[in-house]
Scaffold this motif. Sequence first.
Motif, PDB file in Angstrom:
ATOM      1  N   ASN A 312       0.858  -1.185   0.000  1.00  0.00           N
ATOM      2  CA  ASN A 312       0.000   0.000   0.000  1.00  0.00           C
ATOM      3  C   ASN A 312       0.893   1.234   0.000  1.00  0.00           C
ATOM      4  OD1 ASN A 312      -1.939   1.963   0.265  1.00  0.00           O
ATOM      5  ND2 ASN A 312      -2.836   1.142   2.149  1.00  0.00           N
ATOM      6  N   THR A 313       0.889   1.960  -1.102  1.00  0.00           N
ATOM      7  CA  THR A 313       1.764   3.132  -1.209  1.00  0.00           C
ATOM      8  C   THR A 313       1.286   4.292  -0.334  1.00  0.00           C
ATOM      9  OG1 THR A 313       0.499   3.873  -3.136  1.00  0.00           O
ATOM     10  CG2 THR A 313       2.459   2.531  -3.549  1.00  0.00           C
ATOM     11  N   LYS A 314       0.071   4.195   0.231  1.00  0.00           N
ATOM     12  CA  LYS A 314      -0.429   5.226   1.133  1.00  0.00           C
ATOM     13  C   LYS A 314      -0.183   4.878   2.594  1.00  0.00           C
ATOM     14  CE  LYS A 314      -4.081   6.532  -2.116  1.00  0.00           C
ATOM     15  NZ  LYS A 314      -5.541   6.682  -2.318  1.00  0.00           N
ATOM     16  N   SER A 315       0.550   3.807   2.827  1.00  0.00           N
ATOM     17  CA  SER A 315       0.818   3.367   4.194  1.00  0.00           C
ATOM     18  C   SER A 315       1.706   4.372   4.913  1.00  0.00           C
ATOM     19  CB  SER A 315       1.469   1.988   4.154  1.00  0.00           C
ATOM     20  OG  SER A 315       2.191   1.716   5.258  1.00  0.00           O
ATOM     21  N   ASN A 316       1.613   4.351   6.242  1.00  0.00           N
ATOM     22  CA  ASN A 316       2.445   5.247   7.053  1.00  0.00           C
ATOM     23  C   ASN A 316       3.924   4.891   6.965  1.00  0.00           C
ATOM     24  OD1 ASN A 316       0.182   6.659   7.903  1.00  0.00           O
ATOM     25  ND2 ASN A 316      -0.142   5.333   9.674  1.00  0.00           N
ATOM     26  N   ASP A 317       4.223   3.671   6.519  1.00  0.00           N
ATOM     27  CA  ASP A 317       5.621   3.262   6.386  1.00  0.00           C
ATOM     28  C   ASP A 317       6.316   3.973   5.222  1.00  0.00           C
ATOM     29  OD1 ASP A 317       5.165   1.566   8.474  1.00  0.00           O
ATOM     30  OD2 ASP A 317       4.757  -0.176   7.205  1.00  0.00           O
ATOM     31  N   ILE A 318       5.541   4.524   4.300  1.00  0.00           N
ATOM     32  CA  ILE A 318       6.100   5.210   3.133  1.00  0.00           C
ATOM     33  C   ILE A 318       6.215   6.700   3.453  1.00  0.00           C
ATOM     34  CG2 ILE A 318       5.852   5.615   0.672  1.00  0.00           C
ATOM     35  CD1 ILE A 318       6.221   2.693   1.408  1.00  0.00           C
ATOM     36  N   ASP A 319       7.349   7.277   3.134  1.00  0.00           N
ATOM     37  CA  ASP A 319       7.581   8.683   3.441  1.00  0.00           C
ATOM     38  C   ASP A 319       6.679   9.568   2.571  1.00  0.00           C
ATOM     39  OD1 ASP A 319       9.427   9.798   0.971  1.00  0.00           O
ATOM     40  OD2 ASP A 319       9.702   7.660   1.368  1.00  0.00           O
ATOM     41  N   PRO A 320       6.388  10.799   3.024  1.00  0.00           N
ATOM     42  CA  PRO A 320       5.471  11.688   2.274  1.00  0.00           C
ATOM     43  C   PRO A 320       5.925  11.982   0.852  1.00  0.00           C
ATOM     44  CG  PRO A 320       5.799  12.495   4.515  1.00  0.00           C
ATOM     45  CD  PRO A 320       6.772  11.358   4.331  1.00  0.00           C
ATOM     46  N   GLN A 321       7.240  12.130   0.628  1.00  0.00           N
ATOM     47  CA  GLN A 321       7.732  12.424  -0.721  1.00  0.00           C
ATOM     48  C   GLN A 321       7.405  11.283  -1.674  1.00  0.00           C
ATOM     49  OE1 GLN A 321      11.952  13.171  -0.947  1.00  0.00           O
ATOM     50  NE2 GLN A 321      11.991  13.042  -3.180  1.00  0.00           N
ATOM     51  N   SER A 322       7.661  10.052  -1.238  1.00  0.00           N
ATOM     52  CA  SER A 322       7.375   8.894  -2.088  1.00  0.00           C
ATOM     53  C   SER A 322       5.873   8.708  -2.263  1.00  0.00           C
ATOM     54  CB  SER A 322       8.002   7.635  -1.477  1.00  0.00           C
ATOM     55  OG  SER A 322       9.400   7.774  -1.357  1.00  0.00           O
ATOM     56  N   GLN A 323       5.089   8.974  -1.197  1.00  0.00           N
ATOM     57  CA  GLN A 323       3.636   8.862  -1.321  1.00  0.00           C
ATOM     58  C   GLN A 323       3.104   9.806  -2.394  1.00  0.00           C
ATOM     59  OE1 GLN A 323       1.388   9.229   2.271  1.00  0.00           O
ATOM     60  NE2 GLN A 323       2.471   7.596   3.354  1.00  0.00           N
ATOM     61  N   ALA A 324       3.619  11.022  -2.400  1.00  0.00           N
ATOM     62  CA  ALA A 324       3.167  11.992  -3.394  1.00  0.00           C
ATOM     63  C   ALA A 324       3.509  11.531  -4.812  1.00  0.00           C
ATOM     64  CB  ALA A 324       3.793  13.357  -3.107  1.00  0.00           C
TER      65      ALA A 324
END
Length: 691
Positions: A312-324
């Motif tokens: 899940n690319t929206k997971s909290n484990d993924i940093d905000p830059q990568s999520q965007a």
Amino acid sequence: MKKADLADQVHLLHQITCRMHASLDQATLHEAIVQELCCALEGDCAELILYDLETQTAAVAAAFCRVQADQDSIATAVGLTLPLGLELEQQSAKNLHHPWIVQDVSMAQISEAEQVLLQTAGMPSPLMIPIVYQERLLGSICVGQIISCRLWTADEMHLAKLVAEQAAIALHQAWRYFEAQHQAQRERILSHIAQRIRTSLNLDTTINTALTELLGLIRATLIYFAIPAPHGSTTFRVTHYAESNNEVTQHSSGHSSGHSSVPSALQLRQQQRSNPLRLETAIPVESEIDLTAYDTALIHRLLSQDLVMITNTKSNDIDPQSQATFQQQRIGAWLSVPVVYQERLGYLIALRPDACNWTREEQTALESVASQLAIAISHRQFYAQTQKQAQCAQRQAAQLAQTLHQLYETQSQLIQSEKMSSLGQIVAGIAHEINNPINFIYGNIPFVAQYAEQLLTLIQLYQAHAPQPSHEITQFASDIELEFIQSDLLNILASLRTGTNRVRQIVLTLRNFARLDGTEKKLVNVHEGIEATLLLLQHRLKPHIQVIRCYQDLPLVDSYPGQLNQVFLNLLNNAIDAVSAVNQASEKPSPHQITITTCRVQAADASNPRVQIRIHDTGSGIKPEHQAKVFDPFFTTKPIGAGTGLGLSVSYRIVVQNHQGRLWLETTPQGGTECIVELSTNCGSRSTELA
């Protein structure tokens, strides 16, 4: 509960159990569970809800309604799948191994998904019957009335609990059977992919084939094959991609070429991975993937030589830059693996627009195809180099061609060795599982026999000292045929001892065949290896195939037993295929024979005698134009999908290179083929590597 009622309930439970265990087909079993329990409890309708902890979903597997008017409404719920969420671990049904009554579906302590499924079925106050197997909640059976509420008796709830226990066992057995079939089908698909990859020396065709077939194995909507761009290690250049509509495109050539997938692969995905809530938003196809748009830690993971899985690319484990970045590219899930063979060649990247819990099977499939693709790409590149060098020097071209041939042989040996290793592990595991209960039975039979003899002696003493028993005793002895029991009991125990002894011998034979000690030479009995192989192939020896054994006394042979068993398995499989092909070609099957002859042969060195194993079949023989190619890797005369062309090639290398023996084939004048294996009883020390 009265004895009569108890007997009726036991009889009813036995009937229900027999019907549930009558089939290993999951759909049939699901229907049997709801139908039997609904009828037994005299409910209006029943619904089977199964949980998938891997995908965290709840689904209606089957539904049954005894009321004709409501059959259509409850049938619409079948197949409905909803996200379960993480609250299943806290459900009270997991800790309550007993049925319980839901007074109000909207207020019950069940998951939101279960509430929706029950409300869809129209059951306001059902009886919830948890299905638990070894402390693991598999699902729930809901039985209720369509309109009115119902008071469930203790006897009905007890019966429901007993039926749920049997249903749990039946569901587990059906699941294990399905997993075995699913694994076998998946292996066939991967083998087909490897075969398709090897059929072309064109690099584009090879990559296109791999990407197309992958769409049938994993739940990706877009698959890239990307290579590191020359101008920077943090940029991937997409050279090929495949979308879920089976369109495969090459960026480098500017055109697309479609390839049809394996039907069984697509069918497998449609049956097992379909989701009515699946999001099909298209992911825009990129010609390049710029890793600098992601966080440094994620870049390091993507450039590593390990599998990278993001569910899940929206997971909290993924940093905000990568999520965007993921959100901009509409990527919801990511699964990638490097294609590495001696050096990094590229990356396989599978994408989905929504979150996805990638399964272990999907990860393994991607890694397997990446490995095959890496070998294939390396072979194609190396082959192109040899072709170019052949124009400069004939000697160098011949040397490189020989190296390429050796690499192909290495690949074939790796495939066949892995196949035999898996077979050996399966056979050894089955033998181990059978061995424990058989040893328990075999070890207790002497005690049972001793106790039986003592009881019979006691009966004889009673008969001697009380020759005129009461009428009730005399009548009971007559009813049970006491004299016959006294004469037959010990015979039964003797038969049990003989039977268990036979099973122990079969288990020992299986364990001998599945030896994994191939790194050491041993003195082995050739006949034991042949018999172990015949036992493993017993299911293929149809009534019209007769095996004739002509064994002579042979000395022990110093060899690798596991490799010899592999040779016998390949040769006997070919013999069975040959006679079966003749029968399939004829309208009426006729009896055929496979003759196995063993004998000593005269050797120049009297201190090192040699033995021969001859396997003759009454098939159609080998055509003259094929006889020179039978030992070539990947050469086969069987239909597509029926043979790999590796059996005789592997057998030849085992006999000739690993055992310094001889292997050749002869076509007899009477028809058929005879395979002759000649071995020295003392082969000397040699490595077991087949490459």
